[in-house]
Design an enzyme around this catalytic site. Structure first.
Site, PDB file in Angstrom:
ATOM      1  N   GLU A 190       0.815  -1.224   0.000  1.00 47.18           N
ATOM      2  CA  GLU A 190       0.000   0.000   0.000  1.00 47.18           C
ATOM      3  C   GLU A 190       0.846   1.271   0.000  1.00 47.18           C
ATOM      4  O   GLU A 190       0.339   2.351  -0.305  1.00 47.18           O
ATOM      5  CB  GLU A 190      -0.952   0.009   1.206  1.00 47.18           C
ATOM      6  CG  GLU A 190      -1.858  -1.192   1.212  1.00 47.18           C
ATOM      7  CD  GLU A 190      -3.090  -1.043   2.095  1.00 47.18           C
ATOM      8  OE1 GLU A 190      -3.408   0.076   2.507  1.00 47.18           O
ATOM      9  OE2 GLU A 190      -3.727  -2.067   2.353  1.00 47.18           O
ATOM     10  N   LYS A 247       3.119   3.398   7.441  1.00 35.42           N
ATOM     11  CA  LYS A 247       4.020   2.306   7.042  1.00 35.42           C
ATOM     12  C   LYS A 247       5.136   2.853   6.136  1.00 35.42           C
ATOM     13  O   LYS A 247       6.291   2.451   6.249  1.00 35.42           O
ATOM     14  CB  LYS A 247       3.250   1.205   6.304  1.00 35.42           C
ATOM     15  CG  LYS A 247       2.306   0.378   7.163  1.00 35.42           C
ATOM     16  CD  LYS A 247       2.983  -0.438   8.261  1.00 35.42           C
ATOM     17  CE  LYS A 247       3.804  -1.590   7.743  1.00 35.42           C
ATOM     18  NZ  LYS A 247       4.290  -2.451   8.864  1.00 35.42           N
TER      19      LYS A 247
HETATM   20  P1  NAD Z   1      -2.433  -7.608  12.963  1.00 38.20           P
HETATM   21  O1  NAD Z   1      -3.162  -6.316  13.185  1.00 38.20           O
HETATM   22  O2  NAD Z   1      -3.201  -8.866  12.836  1.00 38.20           O
HETATM   23  O3  NAD Z   1      -1.390  -7.839  14.153  1.00 38.20           O
HETATM   24  C1  NAD Z   1      -0.607  -6.803  14.675  1.00 38.20           C
HETATM   25  C2  NAD Z   1       0.019  -7.302  15.975  1.00 38.20           C
HETATM   26  O4  NAD Z   1       0.875  -6.251  16.481  1.00 38.20           O
HETATM   27  C3  NAD Z   1      -0.987  -7.599  17.073  1.00 38.20           C
HETATM   28  O5  NAD Z   1      -0.651  -8.801  17.725  1.00 38.20           O
HETATM   29  C4  NAD Z   1      -0.858  -6.426  18.037  1.00 38.20           C
HETATM   30  O6  NAD Z   1      -1.170  -6.738  19.380  1.00 38.20           O
HETATM   31  C5  NAD Z   1       0.609  -6.063  17.861  1.00 38.20           C
HETATM   32  N1  NAD Z   1       0.896  -4.668  18.191  1.00 38.20           N
HETATM   33  C6  NAD Z   1       0.220  -3.556  17.782  1.00 38.20           C
HETATM   34  N2  NAD Z   1       0.780  -2.455  18.317  1.00 38.20           N
HETATM   35  C7  NAD Z   1       1.845  -2.876  19.054  1.00 38.20           C
HETATM   36  C8  NAD Z   1       2.822  -2.195  19.820  1.00 38.20           C
HETATM   37  N3  NAD Z   1       2.814  -0.862  19.951  1.00 38.20           N
HETATM   38  N4  NAD Z   1       3.792  -2.930  20.433  1.00 38.20           N
HETATM   39  C9  NAD Z   1       3.789  -4.295  20.310  1.00 38.20           C
HETATM   40  N5  NAD Z   1       2.885  -4.980  19.607  1.00 38.20           N
HETATM   41  C10 NAD Z   1       1.913  -4.279  18.980  1.00 38.20           C
HETATM   42  O7  NAD Z   1      -1.517  -7.350  11.693  1.00 38.20           O
HETATM   43  P2  NAD Z   1      -1.086  -8.357  10.525  1.00 38.20           P
HETATM   44  O8  NAD Z   1      -2.144  -8.356   9.504  1.00 38.20           O
HETATM   45  O9  NAD Z   1      -0.622  -9.608  11.126  1.00 38.20           O
HETATM   46  O10 NAD Z   1       0.155  -7.552   9.913  1.00 38.20           O
HETATM   47  C11 NAD Z   1       1.466  -7.748  10.415  1.00 38.20           C
HETATM   48  C12 NAD Z   1       2.419  -6.839   9.672  1.00 38.20           C
HETATM   49  O11 NAD Z   1       2.376  -7.143   8.286  1.00 38.20           O
HETATM   50  C13 NAD Z   1       2.064  -5.349   9.770  1.00 38.20           C
HETATM   51  O12 NAD Z   1       3.255  -4.622   9.907  1.00 38.20           O
HETATM   52  C14 NAD Z   1       1.374  -5.033   8.460  1.00 38.20           C
HETATM   53  O13 NAD Z   1       1.581  -3.685   8.086  1.00 38.20           O
HETATM   54  C15 NAD Z   1       2.105  -5.977   7.525  1.00 38.20           C
HETATM   55  N6  NAD Z   1       1.327  -6.417   6.354  1.00 38.20           N
HETATM   56  C16 NAD Z   1       0.085  -6.952   6.505  1.00 38.20           C
HETATM   57  C17 NAD Z   1      -0.606  -7.415   5.391  1.00 38.20           C
HETATM   58  C18 NAD Z   1      -1.976  -8.038   5.518  1.00 38.20           C
HETATM   59  O14 NAD Z   1      -2.600  -8.309   4.490  1.00 38.20           O
HETATM   60  N7  NAD Z   1      -2.479  -8.309   6.709  1.00 38.20           N
HETATM   61  C19 NAD Z   1      -0.045  -7.305   4.132  1.00 38.20           C
HETATM   62  C20 NAD Z   1       1.238  -6.733   4.001  1.00 38.20           C
HETATM   63  C21 NAD Z   1       1.908  -6.306   5.136  1.00 38.20           C
HETATM   64  O1  TDX Z   2     -16.149  -4.617   4.854  1.00 35.93           O
HETATM   65  C1  TDX Z   2     -15.333  -4.464   3.923  1.00 35.93           C
HETATM   66  N1  TDX Z   2     -15.803  -4.297   2.651  1.00 35.93           N
HETATM   67  C2  TDX Z   2     -14.990  -4.097   1.583  1.00 35.93           C
HETATM   68  O2  TDX Z   2     -15.467  -3.930   0.444  1.00 35.93           O
HETATM   69  C3  TDX Z   2     -13.913  -4.470   4.127  1.00 35.93           C
HETATM   70  C4  TDX Z   2     -13.339  -4.673   5.501  1.00 35.93           C
HETATM   71  C5  TDX Z   2     -13.104  -4.282   3.030  1.00 35.93           C
HETATM   72  N2  TDX Z   2     -13.608  -4.078   1.801  1.00 35.93           N
HETATM   73  C6  TDX Z   2     -12.704  -3.858   0.650  1.00 35.93           C
HETATM   74  C7  TDX Z   2     -11.657  -2.789   0.865  1.00 35.93           C
HETATM   75  C8  TDX Z   2     -10.482  -3.304   0.060  1.00 35.93           C
HETATM   76  O3  TDX Z   2     -10.611  -2.910  -1.293  1.00 35.93           O
HETATM   77  O4  TDX Z   2     -11.964  -5.076   0.488  1.00 35.93           O
HETATM   78  C9  TDX Z   2     -10.593  -4.812   0.154  1.00 35.93           C
HETATM   79  C10 TDX Z   2      -9.702  -5.434   1.216  1.00 35.93           C
HETATM   80  O5  TDX Z   2      -9.921  -4.719   2.416  1.00 35.93           O
HETATM   81  P1  TDX Z   2      -9.066  -5.021   3.750  1.00 35.93           P
HETATM   82  O6  TDX Z   2      -9.211  -6.455   4.113  1.00 35.93           O
HETATM   83  O7  TDX Z   2      -9.464  -3.990   4.764  1.00 35.93           O
HETATM   84  O8  TDX Z   2      -7.585  -4.838   3.231  1.00 35.93           O
HETATM   85  P2  TDX Z   2      -6.810  -3.588   2.580  1.00 35.93           P
HETATM   86  O9  TDX Z   2      -7.451  -2.309   2.897  1.00 35.93           O
HETATM   87  O10 TDX Z   2      -6.604  -3.928   1.120  1.00 35.93           O
HETATM   88  O11 TDX Z   2      -5.410  -3.686   3.372  1.00 35.93           O
HETATM   89  C11 TDX Z   2      -4.832  -4.980   3.644  1.00 35.93           C
HETATM   90  O12 TDX Z   2      -3.791  -5.285   2.768  1.00 35.93           O
HETATM   91  C12 TDX Z   2      -2.563  -4.648   2.945  1.00 35.93           C
HETATM   92  C13 TDX Z   2      -4.354  -5.111   5.089  1.00 35.93           C
HETATM   93  O13 TDX Z   2      -5.402  -4.760   5.973  1.00 35.93           O
HETATM   94  C14 TDX Z   2      -3.151  -4.283   5.357  1.00 35.93           C
HETATM   95  O14 TDX Z   2      -2.651  -4.487   6.680  1.00 35.93           O
HETATM   96  C15 TDX Z   2      -2.091  -4.672   4.366  1.00 35.93           C
HETATM   97  O15 TDX Z   2      -0.986  -3.841   4.521  1.00 35.93           O
END
Ligand code: NAD
Ligand code: TDX
Length: 355
Positions: free
Chosen positions: A136, A164
């Site tokens: 993103e 980020k």
């Molecule tokens: P998540 O929100 O599920 O988990 C985040 C974790 O970090 C939680 O366990 C929370 O308690 C902990 N946390 C938050 N603030 C904190 C703090 N101040 N100190 C210590 N711990 C803290 O997130 P995720 O989806 O597992 O994402 C993990 C990483 O990957 C993030 O950095 C996110 O930006 C990155 N990322 C996520 C996605 C995705 O699709 N979910 C994609 C690309 C990158």
């Molecule tokens: O209720 C919903 N309805 C909907 O249409 C939600 C929660 C999402 N959406 C859409 C928004 C996005 O286009 O679906 C797509 C995916 O949404 P999210 O699951 O919120 O993901 P996104 O915003 O794409 O971001 C995710 O991918 C990159 C993760 O949350 C981030 O942590 C990661 O960095």
């Protein structure tokens, strides 16, 4: 080489999957999880590894420098896998402050502590700081734009992606200025087990199981690239072991899908796999709601660099991965039901009433 890892955010979605992966593949490594257990963190996720002699869970904040200093030195940490973050775009629109605090200030605090620790270890070349980031930061693509590569200029659009991006810049600067052995990964949307209910795929799975409407933002034409979380963990493993300090690696699934198609596919799978659905067919629950503010149109990742330099490719197709995920949510009601707490309901009302 055996490692001594500090995994920040290890009780969240990807962190949990990564800890499971690492403990299974490298059972002799020391794994210390530091997690603040925000609404998104759940210590029970780590129950499978909690009993191990070389595993330790520490409840703490990455902004708390004394805790980090103490952990780095007493545990003799050589590798940080940094997942901790505020991670939900919609929450960043409702309240950006926590995103700047954890994602920017927290990452800075970790970098400073790790730099000092590394300097006391004669700047060992085996040390690694893996910063787990997102696609993103590159902004939004039009339908015909080429996919994001490692050289695409940053153009973050939400408070989440801006925070980020800020953390990525700090990590990059610590390599260039101090030669701290940092590596950045920018990954597309993950899905799989242990993902908090607020994100698209778990939200749709859970809402079908409780018979609640399936809120699709705008016209549902936004495109995301989806990567199964197990494939992401394998990529991070390869990057920690073979990635080059100072480099960035993009990680993607080669799976671009329009949101509405993804939701329809999930509905089909639910109809097929779930018994006792309150509403069937589940497709009738789909409701178009007001769009997310500043909603990015499309993300796509060019993952050629990690493929050619480190030999990593995704292995799970979207159909296989979604099936595994739907089955996981079907079989783990005891995991997600308690997460639909009063706090979650309040967030849900606030987010979806303004849409
Ligand atoms: P998540 O929100 O599920 O988990 C985040 C974790 O970090 C939680 O366990 C929370 O308690 C902990 N946390 C938050 N603030 C904190 C703090 N101040 N100190 C210590 N711990 C803290 O997130 P995720 O989806 O597992 O994402 C993990 C990483 O990957 C993030 O950095 C996110 O930006 C990155 N990322 C996520 C996605 C995705 O699709 N979910 C994609 C690309 C990158
Ligand atoms: O209720 C919903 N309805 C909907 O249409 C939600 C929660 C999402 N959406 C859409 C928004 C996005 O286009 O679906 C797509 C995916 O949404 P999210 O699951 O919120 O993901 P996104 O915003 O794409 O971001 C995710 O991918 C990159 C993760 O949350 C981030 O942590 C990661 O960095």
């Amino acid at each position: 080489m055996s490692r001594r890892l500090l995994v920040t955010g290890g009780a969240g979605f990807i962190g949990t999957n990564f800890v499971h992966h690492w403990c299974q593949v490298y059972p002799d490594d020391r794994v210390v999880v530091l997690d603040a257990l925000t609404y998104a963190g759940n210590r029970l996720n780590l129950a499978l590894v909690e009993g191990r002699a070389n595993f330790r869970f520490v409840h703490g904040d990455i902004c708390d420098r004394p805790i980090i200093d103490e952990l780095l030195s007493t545990e003799n940490i050589d590798t940080i896998a940094h997942f901790a973050a505020e991670s939900h775009v919609d929450r960043s629109i409702l309240g950006p402050a926590a995103f700047v605090q954890t994602n920017v200030v927290g990452t800075f605090t970790l970098l400073e502590a790790f730099r000092q620790h590394w300097e006391t270890k004669a700047k060992s070349s085996n040390y690694r700081f893996l910063h787990v980031s997102t696609d993103e930061v590159y902004g939004s693509l039009s339908p015909d734009d080429p996919a994001f590569s490692e050289t695409t200029p940053y153009a973050p659009n939400s408070p989440y992606s801006a925070s980020k991006a800020g953390s990525d810049h700090l990590v990059r600067a610590y390599y260039h200025t101090y030669k701290l052995p940092t590596i950045i990964t920018n990954c597309s949307n993950n899905y799989g087990s242990y993902q908090f209910p607020e994100k698209l795929i778990p939200l749709m799975c859970i809402n079908t199981l409780i018979g609640q409407s399936l809120p699709v933002y705008g016209d549902g034409q936004n495109v995301r690239d989806w990567l199964y979380v197990g494939d992401h963990c394998r990529a991070l493993d390869v990057v920690i072991n073979y990635g080059k300090p100072g480099e960035t690696y993009n990680i993607g699934g080669n799976n671009e899908v329009k949101n509405i198609h993804l939701v329809e596919l999930l509905c089909q799978m639910m109809d097929e796999l779930a018994t006792n659905l309150p509403v069937r067919p589940t497709k009738q629950l789909i409701t178009f709601v007001k769009d997310r503010q500043g909603h990015d149109q499309r993300y796509a990742i060019n993952a050629n660099k990690i493929k050619t330099e480190l030999g990593w490719m995704p292995s799970v197709t979207i159909t296989e991965g979604l099936r595994l995920t739907v089955e996981w949510y079907l079989n783990h009601r005891d995991w997600w039901e308690p997460l639909l707490s009063e706090e979650y309901q309040a967030y849900y009302r606030k987010n979806y009433s303004v849409k």
